[in-house]
Motif scaffolding. Structure first.
Motif, PDB file in Angstrom:
ATOM      1  N   ILE A  70      15.250  -5.652  23.975  1.00  0.00           N
ATOM      2  CA  ILE A  70      16.624  -5.200  24.132  1.00  0.00           C
ATOM      3  C   ILE A  70      17.214  -5.769  25.416  1.00  0.00           C
ATOM      4  O   ILE A  70      16.493  -5.977  26.404  1.00  0.00           O
ATOM      5  N   LEU A  72      22.000  -3.339  19.412  1.00  0.00           N
ATOM      6  CA  LEU A  72      21.132  -3.903  18.382  1.00  0.00           C
ATOM      7  C   LEU A  72      21.467  -3.343  17.006  1.00  0.00           C
ATOM      8  O   LEU A  72      21.307  -4.013  15.994  1.00  0.00           O
ATOM      9  N   TYR A 117      18.721 -12.679  25.280  1.00  0.00           N
ATOM     10  CA  TYR A 117      18.078 -12.065  24.115  1.00  0.00           C
ATOM     11  C   TYR A 117      17.493 -13.132  23.189  1.00  0.00           C
ATOM     12  O   TYR A 117      16.335 -13.034  22.759  1.00  0.00           O
TER      13      TYR A 117
END
Length: 251
Positions: free
Chosen positions: A146, A151, A168
């Motif tokens: 994360i 998400l 990410y």
């Protein structure tokens, strides 16, 4: 701005980059018998443990996220802030199952002055990803990751992605190439690769090894100087307690 991952291989490795603006927040690293944490100074004069590892294997971290109206703070007994939930988990005041029960029975909100999301994990490797106003997700995968964007509802934070911020995607690609042999060194390689600089620079990077019950950390991107903190075993604690008792005895 922060990056957090948990990798399940021969060891359960947790890595975290703590990125913060020093003109806004004051922090300090704490090594305690039951807890390792990065304390954030709050208006009450206390360094709160919103980012840390408990000796029992509870690990919690908050990550900044652009807020949504459904997660706004509410002073209501049926609500709990993501900050309070995370700190209680790190302090071992809540187990994973108790945290899960709260998620099912109460509304999770942002703190009054900060919009954050969280990743919690326990000694069994279970993961909770919590996004106030959106929901939560329980995971038990080879790895979980994360950063500072949603998400579960990515379209809600897509417009806030900073140009060039591909932490990410790069971290995901890095983690995906490993099997069970993911090491502490690999974790630091990843954290170094996605470190931040500038106003929101990475101030602390830590890696936790479940097998070793040990935290390794660096400050201010000084990856050449790694500090090691190992939680004392029960035997060491008993020995320390006995020594203190003897030293206080005067015949």
């Amino acid at each position: 701005m922060c990056t957090k991952f948990v990798y399940h291989g021969d060891d359960r490795i947790t890595g975290f980059n703590f990125d913060i603006d020093l003109s806004v927040w004051k922090h300090k690293v704490f090594e305690e018998k039951e807890r390792f944490y990065i304390g954030i100074l709050r208006p009450d004069g206390t360094y709160h443990s919103y980012y840390g590892v408990n000796k029992n294997g509870n690990i919690g971290t908050l990550l900044y996220v652009h807020g949504n109206p459904d997660g706004v703070y509410q002073d209501d007994k049926n609500c709990i802030t993501i900050a309070d939930l995370t700190e209680q988990f790190i302090k071992a005041q809540l187990s994973f199952d108790e945290a899960l029960k709260i998620l099912k029975s109460k509304k999770i909100t942002y703190a009054p002055d900060a919009t954050m999301q969280a990743m919690l994990s326990d000694a069994d490797g279970r993961i909770l990803i919590i996004e106030p106003g959106i929901g939560y997700r329980e995971e038990h995968k080879r790895y979980s990751l994360i950063t500072n964007y949603s998400l579960m509802k990515p379209e809600s934070t897509k417009e806030f992605i900073v140009p060039g911020d591909d932490r990410y995607e790069r971290a995901l690609k890095f983690l995906d190439k490993y099997d069970n042999k993911f090491s502490i060194s690999d974790a630091f390689t990843l954290l170094h690769a996605v470190r931040q600089e500038g106003a929101w620079a990475t101030r602390v990077s830590f890696v936790y090894s479940a097998n070793e019950q040990t935290v390794y950390y660096v400050e201010n991107n000084n990856f050449e100087h790694i500090t090691r903190f190992k939680f004392p075993s029960e035997k060491q604690e008993r020995s320390s307690h006995a020594t203190k008792n003897l030293s206080s005895f005067k015949g």
